[in-house]
Design a protein around this motif. Sequence first.
Motif, PDB file in Angstrom:
ATOM      1  N   VAL A 272    -130.729  64.839 -62.431  1.00  0.00           N
ATOM      2  CA  VAL A 272    -131.230  66.224 -62.427  1.00  0.00           C
ATOM      3  C   VAL A 272    -131.122  66.809 -63.831  1.00  0.00           C
ATOM      4  N   GLY A 273    -132.238  66.928 -64.507  1.00  0.00           N
ATOM      5  CA  GLY A 273    -132.245  67.568 -65.819  1.00  0.00           C
ATOM      6  C   GLY A 273    -131.258  66.928 -66.772  1.00  0.00           C
ATOM      7  N   HIS A 274    -130.489  67.788 -67.447  1.00  0.00           N
ATOM      8  CA  HIS A 274    -129.586  67.338 -68.513  1.00  0.00           C
ATOM      9  C   HIS A 274    -128.224  68.012 -68.316  1.00  0.00           C
TER      10      HIS A 274
ATOM     11  N   GLN B 276    -126.787  70.091 -70.050  1.00  0.00           N
ATOM     12  CA  GLN B 276    -126.875  71.544 -70.301  1.00  0.00           C
ATOM     13  C   GLN B 276    -127.454  72.279 -69.096  1.00  0.00           C
ATOM     14  N   THR B 277    -128.512  71.707 -68.484  1.00  0.00           N
ATOM     15  CA  THR B 277    -129.125  72.420 -67.338  1.00  0.00           C
ATOM     16  C   THR B 277    -128.212  72.329 -66.121  1.00  0.00           C
ATOM     17  N   ARG B 278    -127.497  71.201 -65.975  1.00  0.00           N
ATOM     18  CA  ARG B 278    -126.610  71.063 -64.807  1.00  0.00           C
ATOM     19  C   ARG B 278    -125.375  71.954 -64.930  1.00  0.00           C
ATOM     20  N   SER B 279    -125.017  72.306 -66.141  1.00  0.00           N
ATOM     21  CA  SER B 279    -123.825  73.141 -66.282  1.00  0.00           C
ATOM     22  C   SER B 279    -124.117  74.598 -65.911  1.00  0.00           C
ATOM     23  N   ARG B 280    -125.367  74.993 -65.844  1.00  0.00           N
ATOM     24  CA  ARG B 280    -125.733  76.333 -65.355  1.00  0.00           C
ATOM     25  C   ARG B 280    -126.416  76.285 -63.989  1.00  0.00           C
ATOM     26  N   GLY B 281    -127.272  75.288 -63.785  1.00  0.00           N
ATOM     27  CA  GLY B 281    -128.070  75.205 -62.558  1.00  0.00           C
ATOM     28  C   GLY B 281    -127.184  75.041 -61.335  1.00  0.00           C
ATOM     29  N   THR B 282    -127.609  75.635 -60.227  1.00  0.00           N
ATOM     30  CA  THR B 282    -126.815  75.628 -58.995  1.00  0.00           C
ATOM     31  C   THR B 282    -127.530  74.832 -57.902  1.00  0.00           C
ATOM     32  N   ILE B 283    -126.761  74.440 -56.902  1.00  0.00           N
ATOM     33  CA  ILE B 283    -127.392  73.735 -55.766  1.00  0.00           C
ATOM     34  C   ILE B 283    -128.320  74.686 -55.006  1.00  0.00           C
ATOM     35  N   GLY B 284    -127.893  75.949 -54.861  1.00  0.00           N
ATOM     36  CA  GLY B 284    -128.729  76.904 -54.134  1.00  0.00           C
ATOM     37  C   GLY B 284    -130.035  77.176 -54.866  1.00  0.00           C
ATOM     38  N   GLY B 285    -129.956  77.274 -56.182  1.00  0.00           N
ATOM     39  CA  GLY B 285    -131.162  77.510 -56.980  1.00  0.00           C
ATOM     40  C   GLY B 285    -132.155  76.371 -56.810  1.00  0.00           C
ATOM     41  N   SER B 286    -131.640  75.152 -56.789  1.00  0.00           N
ATOM     42  CA  SER B 286    -132.518  73.995 -56.648  1.00  0.00           C
ATOM     43  C   SER B 286    -133.193  73.997 -55.271  1.00  0.00           C
ATOM     44  N   LEU B 287    -132.417  74.308 -54.230  1.00  0.00           N
ATOM     45  CA  LEU B 287    -132.997  74.300 -52.876  1.00  0.00           C
ATOM     46  C   LEU B 287    -133.985  75.445 -52.674  1.00  0.00           C
ATOM     47  N   CYS B 288    -133.756  76.572 -53.354  1.00  0.00           N
ATOM     48  CA  CYS B 288    -134.670  77.716 -53.194  1.00  0.00           C
ATOM     49  C   CYS B 288    -135.900  77.577 -54.087  1.00  0.00           C
ATOM     50  N   HIS B 289    -135.729  76.986 -55.261  1.00  0.00           N
ATOM     51  CA  HIS B 289    -136.874  76.764 -56.145  1.00  0.00           C
ATOM     52  C   HIS B 289    -137.811  75.740 -55.505  1.00  0.00           C
TER      53      HIS B 289
ATOM     54  N   ASP C  40    -135.968  89.420 -48.671  1.00  0.00           N
ATOM     55  CA  ASP C  40    -134.671  90.115 -48.667  1.00  0.00           C
ATOM     56  C   ASP C  40    -133.550  89.214 -48.151  1.00  0.00           C
ATOM     57  N   GLU C  41    -133.739  87.910 -48.192  1.00  0.00           N
ATOM     58  CA  GLU C  41    -132.699  86.996 -47.712  1.00  0.00           C
ATOM     59  C   GLU C  41    -132.124  86.161 -48.858  1.00  0.00           C
ATOM     60  N   VAL C  42    -130.892  85.685 -48.614  1.00  0.00           N
ATOM     61  CA  VAL C  42    -130.159  84.923 -49.628  1.00  0.00           C
ATOM     62  C   VAL C  42    -129.636  83.642 -48.986  1.00  0.00           C
ATOM     63  N   LEU C  43    -129.740  82.546 -49.692  1.00  0.00           N
ATOM     64  CA  LEU C  43    -129.091  81.309 -49.236  1.00  0.00           C
ATOM     65  C   LEU C  43    -127.617  81.415 -49.625  1.00  0.00           C
TER      66      LEU C  43
ATOM     67  N   ALA D  72    -137.847  92.246 -55.748  1.00  0.00           N
ATOM     68  CA  ALA D  72    -136.650  91.776 -56.467  1.00  0.00           C
ATOM     69  C   ALA D  72    -136.645  90.254 -56.550  1.00  0.00           C
ATOM     70  N   LYS D  73    -135.982  89.727 -57.580  1.00  0.00           N
ATOM     71  CA  LYS D  73    -135.754  88.282 -57.700  1.00  0.00           C
ATOM     72  C   LYS D  73    -134.267  88.062 -57.887  1.00  0.00           C
ATOM     73  N   LEU D  74    -133.727  87.058 -57.203  1.00  0.00           N
ATOM     74  CA  LEU D  74    -132.329  86.682 -57.414  1.00  0.00           C
ATOM     75  C   LEU D  74    -132.272  85.726 -58.586  1.00  0.00           C
ATOM     76  N   ILE D  75    -131.211  85.823 -59.371  1.00  0.00           N
ATOM     77  CA  ILE D  75    -131.023  84.824 -60.429  1.00  0.00           C
ATOM     78  C   ILE D  75    -129.695  84.107 -60.188  1.00  0.00           C
TER      79      ILE D  75
ATOM     80  N   SER E 217    -134.644  77.620 -63.829  1.00  0.00           N
ATOM     81  CA  SER E 217    -136.059  77.646 -63.462  1.00  0.00           C
ATOM     82  C   SER E 217    -136.613  79.057 -63.546  1.00  0.00           C
ATOM     83  N   LEU E 218    -135.787  80.048 -63.170  1.00  0.00           N
ATOM     84  CA  LEU E 218    -136.297  81.428 -63.112  1.00  0.00           C
ATOM     85  C   LEU E 218    -136.549  81.999 -64.507  1.00  0.00           C
ATOM     86  N   VAL E 219    -135.648  81.754 -65.450  1.00  0.00           N
ATOM     87  CA  VAL E 219    -135.802  82.394 -66.772  1.00  0.00           C
ATOM     88  C   VAL E 219    -137.109  81.949 -67.458  1.00  0.00           C
TER      89      VAL E 219
HETATM   90  P1  FAD Z   1    -132.623  79.871 -60.797  1.00  0.00           P
HETATM   91  O1  FAD Z   1    -133.511  79.388 -61.868  1.00  0.00           O
HETATM   92  O2  FAD Z   1    -131.720  81.002 -61.138  1.00  0.00           O
HETATM   93  O3  FAD Z   1    -133.485  80.312 -59.516  1.00  0.00           O
HETATM   94  C1  FAD Z   1    -134.529  79.493 -59.039  1.00  0.00           C
HETATM   95  C2  FAD Z   1    -135.202  80.174 -57.836  1.00  0.00           C
HETATM   96  O4  FAD Z   1    -134.330  80.168 -56.713  1.00  0.00           O
HETATM   97  C3  FAD Z   1    -135.530  81.646 -58.083  1.00  0.00           C
HETATM   98  O5  FAD Z   1    -136.705  81.956 -57.385  1.00  0.00           O
HETATM   99  C4  FAD Z   1    -134.358  82.401 -57.469  1.00  0.00           C
HETATM  100  O6  FAD Z   1    -134.690  83.706 -57.064  1.00  0.00           O
HETATM  101  C5  FAD Z   1    -134.045  81.514 -56.275  1.00  0.00           C
HETATM  102  N1  FAD Z   1    -132.641  81.508 -55.875  1.00  0.00           N
HETATM  103  C6  FAD Z   1    -131.605  80.997 -56.588  1.00  0.00           C
HETATM  104  N2  FAD Z   1    -130.460  81.058 -55.865  1.00  0.00           N
HETATM  105  C7  FAD Z   1    -130.804  81.627 -54.684  1.00  0.00           C
HETATM  106  C8  FAD Z   1    -130.052  81.933 -53.503  1.00  0.00           C
HETATM  107  N3  FAD Z   1    -128.741  81.664 -53.390  1.00  0.00           N
HETATM  108  N4  FAD Z   1    -130.717  82.498 -52.459  1.00  0.00           N
HETATM  109  C9  FAD Z   1    -132.044  82.753 -52.544  1.00  0.00           C
HETATM  110  N5  FAD Z   1    -132.800  82.479 -53.627  1.00  0.00           N
HETATM  111  C10 FAD Z   1    -132.184  81.918 -54.684  1.00  0.00           C
HETATM  112  N6  FAD Z   1    -134.397  70.120 -61.379  1.00  0.00           N
HETATM  113  C11 FAD Z   1    -134.399  68.992 -60.659  1.00  0.00           C
HETATM  114  O7  FAD Z   1    -134.229  69.043 -59.446  1.00  0.00           O
HETATM  115  N7  FAD Z   1    -134.615  67.766 -61.268  1.00  0.00           N
HETATM  116  C12 FAD Z   1    -134.828  67.640 -62.608  1.00  0.00           C
HETATM  117  O8  FAD Z   1    -134.999  66.536 -63.105  1.00  0.00           O
HETATM  118  C13 FAD Z   1    -134.816  68.842 -63.388  1.00  0.00           C
HETATM  119  N8  FAD Z   1    -135.012  68.791 -64.719  1.00  0.00           N
HETATM  120  C14 FAD Z   1    -134.944  69.960 -65.442  1.00  0.00           C
HETATM  121  C15 FAD Z   1    -135.115  69.897 -66.813  1.00  0.00           C
HETATM  122  C16 FAD Z   1    -135.064  71.065 -67.579  1.00  0.00           C
HETATM  123  C17 FAD Z   1    -135.245  70.973 -69.064  1.00  0.00           C
HETATM  124  C18 FAD Z   1    -134.837  72.318 -66.930  1.00  0.00           C
HETATM  125  C19 FAD Z   1    -134.756  73.588 -67.736  1.00  0.00           C
HETATM  126  C20 FAD Z   1    -134.660  72.387 -65.571  1.00  0.00           C
HETATM  127  C21 FAD Z   1    -134.736  71.221 -64.800  1.00  0.00           C
HETATM  128  N9  FAD Z   1    -134.580  71.253 -63.424  1.00  0.00           N
HETATM  129  C22 FAD Z   1    -134.587  70.087 -62.711  1.00  0.00           C
HETATM  130  C23 FAD Z   1    -134.376  72.527 -62.704  1.00  0.00           C
HETATM  131  C24 FAD Z   1    -132.885  72.800 -62.524  1.00  0.00           C
HETATM  132  O9  FAD Z   1    -132.308  71.867 -61.641  1.00  0.00           O
HETATM  133  C25 FAD Z   1    -132.581  74.169 -61.926  1.00  0.00           C
HETATM  134  O10 FAD Z   1    -131.206  74.264 -61.951  1.00  0.00           O
HETATM  135  C26 FAD Z   1    -133.015  74.459 -60.510  1.00  0.00           C
HETATM  136  O11 FAD Z   1    -134.382  74.217 -60.290  1.00  0.00           O
HETATM  137  C27 FAD Z   1    -132.804  75.941 -60.204  1.00  0.00           C
HETATM  138  O12 FAD Z   1    -131.454  76.238 -60.130  1.00  0.00           O
HETATM  139  P2  FAD Z   1    -130.880  77.523 -60.809  1.00  0.00           P
HETATM  140  O13 FAD Z   1    -129.504  77.715 -60.284  1.00  0.00           O
HETATM  141  O14 FAD Z   1    -131.057  77.470 -62.280  1.00  0.00           O
HETATM  142  O15 FAD Z   1    -131.806  78.673 -60.145  1.00  0.00           O
END
Ligand code: FAD
Length: 289
Positions: free
Chosen positions: A100-102, A104-117, A163-166, A27-30, A35-37
């Motif tokens: 961090v990105g733009h 548009q990306t910051r309005s969807r991207g999460t802190i947890g996603g960034s730390l896990c990616h 099988d763990e979640v942040l 499984a993958k968390l979204i 980054s995941l899509v």
């Molecule tokens: P997702 O894409 O949904 O998930 C990322 C990974 O983390 C996946 O493997 C997912 O399974 C895992 N995951 C997510 N949440 C959890 C959780 N709670 N527990 C366990 N696993 C989890 N990032 C930067 O830091 N700096 C930049 O300059 C930057 N520029 C960007 C530019 C563009 C055009 C784009 C599209 C992205 C950019 N990003 C950048 C990445 C962006 O910050 C993402 O938001 C971030 O990397 C992932 O966050 P997300 O919430 O979208 O996670």
Amino acid sequence: MKPAPFAYHRPNTINDLVALVASCENAKLIAGGQSLVPMLNMRYVIPDHVIDLNRIESLNFIRENNGAIEIGAMTRQCEIEHDQLIARRAPILQDALRHVGHLQTRSRGTIGGSLCHLDPAAELPGIAALYDATLHIAGPRGTREVNIADWSLGYMTPALEPDEVLTHITFPLWKEPHGHAFLEIARRLGDFAIVGVGCLLALDRNGAIARAAISLVGVSTAPVRLSDTEAALIGQKPTESTFKAAAEHARTIECLEDAQISASYRQRLAGVLVARALKLASARAEITK
Ligand code: FAD
């Protein structure tokens, strides 16, 4: 390209989520999907199950508790960027987020996603390292905590079982008044950093450096704390020659090399940015003293 087929799940609570991750193989968390899509579309990852965290409201919060800022994993980067508590108590998070990105990306991207990616150049893990943050994990075996220093197991590999979640991140706040600075060099605004530097600095009553923290992103697979440089700064006056000596230290760290950027260029940038960040942080510390 389009993703390979997968089963989609959307739990409403952490308990349901933990039960799901325990029962779903491959499984993958979204979270924000930023980054995941693309990785799904490119078929870099081919999960059988995608578990969506977006309905779990209890993973979205920013609060101060017991001398620390706690941020839920599903808190959007743009919410942190504009939060009043963060502006007052940990403004460096907002300075870093502007890189961090733009919008548009910051309005969807999460802190947890960034730390896990855990991209080597991602700004938020660098700020977590600066504060010695703690990551809180939940899974079928209960909850546990990981210090940010132990979070990276290698290139884009957090210390997280499949099988763990942040659930949230704790940033211990500095008690003493201090200044902060986050600076980075990227090819274009919004690109990942070639090198980024975060710095916190406190001065004593005589104007000497009482406490310092410096963390770098983009130079290694995980954020790098300059502990030796920090220790050498204690007791020094915040002068150009002190900053220059710190920059010399920073220039000696081992750096990544890739097809575009040499290790020696990263080292030069690290030195330049450390000196600039210290100067800015000390000017801000002077005001708060
Ligand atoms: P997702 O894409 O949904 O998930 C990322 C990974 O983390 C996946 O493997 C997912 O399974 C895992 N995951 C997510 N949440 C959890 C959780 N709670 N527990 C366990 N696993 C989890 N990032 C930067 O830091 N700096 C930049 O300059 C930057 N520029 C960007 C530019 C563009 C055009 C784009 C599209 C992205 C950019 N990003 C950048 C990445 C962006 O910050 C993402 O938001 C971030 O990397 C992932 O966050 P997300 O919430 O979208 O996670």
